[in-house]
Design a protein around this motif. Structure first.
Motif, short mmCIF file in Angstrom:
data_model
loop_
_atom_site.label_atom_id
_atom_site.label_comp_id
_atom_site.label_asym_id
_atom_site.label_seq_id
_atom_site.Cartn_x
_atom_site.Cartn_y
_atom_site.Cartn_z
N ILE A 171 0.82 -1.23 0.00
CA ILE A 171 0.00 0.00 0.00
C ILE A 171 0.85 1.28 0.00
CG2 ILE A 171 -2.02 -1.03 1.12
CD1 ILE A 171 -1.04 0.53 3.72
N CYS B 130 4.50 2.55 -4.43
CA CYS B 130 5.74 2.32 -3.67
C CYS B 130 6.90 3.23 -4.07
CB CYS B 130 6.21 0.88 -3.74
SG CYS B 130 7.61 0.61 -2.62
N ASN B 131 7.05 4.27 -3.29
CA ASN B 131 8.20 5.16 -3.43
C ASN B 131 9.36 4.47 -2.67
OD1 ASN B 131 8.84 8.52 -2.12
ND2 ASN B 131 9.99 7.26 -3.54
N THR C 62 9.83 -6.35 12.64
CA THR C 62 8.37 -6.43 12.78
C THR C 62 7.67 -5.08 12.64
OG1 THR C 62 8.93 -6.59 15.13
CG2 THR C 62 8.14 -8.58 14.06
N GLY D 205 -0.46 -5.81 9.59
CA GLY D 205 0.31 -6.79 10.38
C GLY D 205 1.28 -6.14 11.34
N ILE E 12 1.73 7.37 8.92
CA ILE E 12 2.53 6.72 7.87
C ILE E 12 3.70 5.98 8.52
CG2 ILE E 12 4.00 7.17 5.83
CD1 ILE E 12 1.09 7.64 5.22
C1 LIG Z 1 -0.06 4.25 3.82
C2 LIG Z 1 1.44 4.20 3.89
C3 LIG Z 1 2.19 4.61 2.80
C4 LIG Z 1 3.59 4.62 2.87
N1 LIG Z 1 4.30 4.99 1.77
C5 LIG Z 1 5.65 4.96 1.82
C6 LIG Z 1 6.42 5.23 0.65
O1 LIG Z 1 5.89 5.40 -0.46
N2 LIG Z 1 7.79 5.26 0.78
C7 LIG Z 1 8.41 5.03 1.98
O2 LIG Z 1 9.63 5.08 2.05
N3 LIG Z 1 7.70 4.70 3.09
C8 LIG Z 1 6.35 4.64 3.02
N4 LIG Z 1 5.64 4.26 4.13
C9 LIG Z 1 6.38 3.79 5.33
C10 LIG Z 1 6.92 2.36 5.09
O3 LIG Z 1 5.87 1.56 4.60
C11 LIG Z 1 7.47 1.73 6.35
O4 LIG Z 1 8.37 2.60 6.98
C12 LIG Z 1 8.20 0.42 6.00
O5 LIG Z 1 7.27 -0.51 5.45
C13 LIG Z 1 8.85 -0.20 7.22
O6 LIG Z 1 9.38 -1.43 6.83
P1 LIG Z 1 9.67 -2.59 7.89
O7 LIG Z 1 10.13 -3.74 7.10
O8 LIG Z 1 10.50 -2.08 8.98
O9 LIG Z 1 8.24 -2.91 8.54
P2 LIG Z 1 6.85 -3.31 7.87
O10 LIG Z 1 6.82 -3.00 6.43
O11 LIG Z 1 5.83 -2.71 8.74
O12 LIG Z 1 6.84 -4.89 8.00
C14 LIG Z 1 6.75 -5.55 9.23
C15 LIG Z 1 6.24 -6.97 8.99
O13 LIG Z 1 6.32 -7.70 10.21
C16 LIG Z 1 5.17 -8.49 10.37
N5 LIG Z 1 4.95 -8.74 11.78
C17 LIG Z 1 4.69 -7.83 12.75
N6 LIG Z 1 4.55 -8.44 13.95
C18 LIG Z 1 4.73 -9.76 13.72
C19 LIG Z 1 4.70 -10.91 14.57
N7 LIG Z 1 4.46 -10.80 15.88
N8 LIG Z 1 4.91 -12.13 14.02
C20 LIG Z 1 5.16 -12.26 12.67
N9 LIG Z 1 5.20 -11.20 11.82
C21 LIG Z 1 4.98 -9.96 12.35
C22 LIG Z 1 4.07 -7.64 9.75
O14 LIG Z 1 2.93 -8.40 9.40
C23 LIG Z 1 4.78 -7.00 8.57
O15 LIG Z 1 4.64 -7.80 7.41
C24 LIG Z 1 4.24 4.22 4.08
C25 LIG Z 1 3.48 3.77 5.15
C26 LIG Z 1 2.10 3.76 5.06
C27 LIG Z 1 1.31 3.25 6.24
#
Ligand SMILES: Cc1cc2nc3c(=O)[nH]c(=O)nc-3n(C[C@H](O)[C@H](O)[C@H](O)COP(=O)(O)OP(=O)(O)OC[C@H]3O[C@@H](n4cnc5c(N)ncnc54)[C@H](O)[C@@H]3O)c2cc1C
Length: 405
Positions: free
Chosen positions: A42, A48-49, A162, A171, A349
């Motif tokens: 999303i 996806c930027n 996570t 999630g 966000i």
């Molecule tokens: C609407 C929206 C738009 C965005 N657009 C952008 C953009 O265009 N560019 C940008 O740079 N950033 C954007 N962001 C921010 C970006 O999405 C996040 O900063 C990034 O996804 C963080 O990555 P991550 O891998 O740390 O965590 P996440 O992407 O949050 O992934 C964490 C994963 O861990 C899993 N998880 C959590 N707890 C557990 C558990 N207990 N057991 C097993 N699995 C678990 C979750 O299900 C999830 O799949 C946006 C955010 C939102 C909400």
């Protein structure tokens, strides 16, 4: 070779799993959802930027929390490396305004496909529908994880990616923060970062859905200016949202003495704008005021701004007094709205706060408290402005965590 368990299949977890596997380990990627990378899907309104093309120095200007902690990670796996990695996975990228990098297809799913290709190529095992609920620790070492279905997962090293607590339906629900605390980590208080702002004023409600291009907003705490930004925003049913509002939200803390001053015509100073208004008034001198502002504002906004300036909308333009014109200029150039608060963390966000980075080695992402634990991505107390910085942070911290086990 170690058995490595990576929890969370966002960009941080996928990257950690790929780099751990490339380093010769046997890797399992565990995800609570029934599919991987739900939040990434999303991002960027479904486009996806994925990163930002700015030089590394400029990149850091956009990191809001703990930028020093991130130095070695970004220098180890740069935005150039990210672009190459995604393109090697089969997805062509393009650079848009503000150096934002998107897939040429404008589909976030293509970014996920690139990751999937690398995961597959590097033989990462993926285990979906496996929500971790407990970390079983003995002698400062994780022995196993307990899943929601009661099963246990064993490994030699564990990487937690996570995420934060924003958009919990993806999630990333923040439920494991209590577990990290229980095993000895401190958690910097979670706070919504980059989130819409609720206003005390009621008039914006009638404008909901109206986007304003290239305005300027200045945040005030009492009489003191905190910060200002120029760009686009949108009126909503609770107040305001959009790029500059999200940025401003990062500077709003507890307390109710915040206000925002909106300048709808930042390219013109007050005097020049007044002259411009006088020219329009001359042009439409025989019209009612309500029919004389179309060159300056979207139609929907005209009755609202006239009411805010306390002028009779039916009044002929040629009879508007100097004082009334002054009030109108004030509404265009310095409209003050009162902040009621921020929307909840679930609508942010990004989450600000998380695992305290003082307890994580910045060169390896390894915990300084638990022997066989590393972190990556938004689960840590790091966050940045919009523009591709947050996904990039997830990717380069994931790379570092996976390649330093
Ligand atoms: C609407 C929206 C738009 C965005 N657009 C952008 C953009 O265009 N560019 C940008 O740079 N950033 C954007 N962001 C921010 C970006 O999405 C996040 O900063 C990034 O996804 C963080 O990555 P991550 O891998 O740390 O965590 P996440 O992407 O949050 O992934 C964490 C994963 O861990 C899993 N998880 C959590 N707890 C557990 C558990 N207990 N057991 C097993 N699995 C678990 C979750 O299900 C999830 O799949 C946006 C955010 C939102 C909400």
């Amino acid at each position: 070779m170690k058995n490595v368990v990576v929890v969370g299949s966002g960009p941080a977890g996928m990257m950690a799993a790929i780099s751990a596997s490339k380093s010769g380990h046997n890797v399992t990627l565990i995800e609570g959802n029934n599919r991987i990378a739900k939040k990434l899907y999303i991002t960027g309104k479904g486009r996806c930027n994925v990163t930002n093309d700015k030089s590394i120095e400029n990149f850091f200007d956009n990191v809001l929390t703990n930028k020093e902690f991130l130095y070695s990670a970004l220098y180890t796996f740069t935005n150039e490396d990210t672009k190459k990695f995604i393109e090697d996975g089969g997805t062509k990228l393009k650079v848009e305004q503000g150096d934002r990098v998107f897939p040429v297809s404008d589909k976030s799913v293509d970014i996920i496909k690139s990751f999937e290709k690398h995961l597959h190529k590097n033989k990462v095992k993926i285990q979906i529908e496996s929500k971790v609920v407990k970390l079983n620790v003995e002698d400062n070492t994780i022995k196993s994880l307990t899943l929601a279905n009661g099963k246990k997962v064993y490994g030699d090293h564990f990487i937690f990616a996570t995420g934060g607590a924003s958009y919990p339906l993806t999630g990333s629900d923040g439920k494991l923060f209590d577990e990290f605390k229980r095993i000895g980590h401190s958690i910097v208080k979670l706070k919504p970062s980059l989130v819409p702002v609720e206003l005390k004023d009621k008039w914006p409600i009638s404008l909901q859905g109206l986007s304003i291009k290239n305005a300027s907003m200045a945040l005030y705490k009492g009489d003191k200016k905190v910060i200002s930004f120029q760009g686009d925003f949108i009126f909503t049913h609770f107040g305001i949202s959009g790029p500059i509002v999200l940025k401003i939200s990062r500077y709003i803390f507890e307390g109710n003495d915040y206000s925002i001053r909106i300048d709808f015509k930042p390219a013109l100073d007050e005097k020049t704008f007044d002259l411009r208004l006088q020219r329009d008034f001359q042009k439409y001198k025989n019209k009612d005021l309500k029919n004389s502002l179309d060159d300056l504002l979207p139609q929907k906004f005209i009755p609202v701004i006239i009411e805010l300036a306390k002028i009779n909308p039916e009044k002929k333009v040629n009879s508007i007094t100097k004082e009334e014109r002054r009030r109108l200029v004030e509404c265009f150039k310095n409209l003050i709205v009162s902040v009621k608060g921020l929307r909840p963390i679930s609508e942010a966000i990004v989450t600000s706060g998380g695992v305290n980075v003082d307890e994580i080695n910045p060169s390896t992402m390894k915990s300084r408290i638990i022997n066989n634990l590393s972190f990556a991505g938004e689960v840590m107390d790091v966050d940045a402005f919009t523009g591709g910085y947050n996904v990039q942070i997830a990717i380069f911290t994931g790379f570092l965590a996976g390649s330093n086990i």
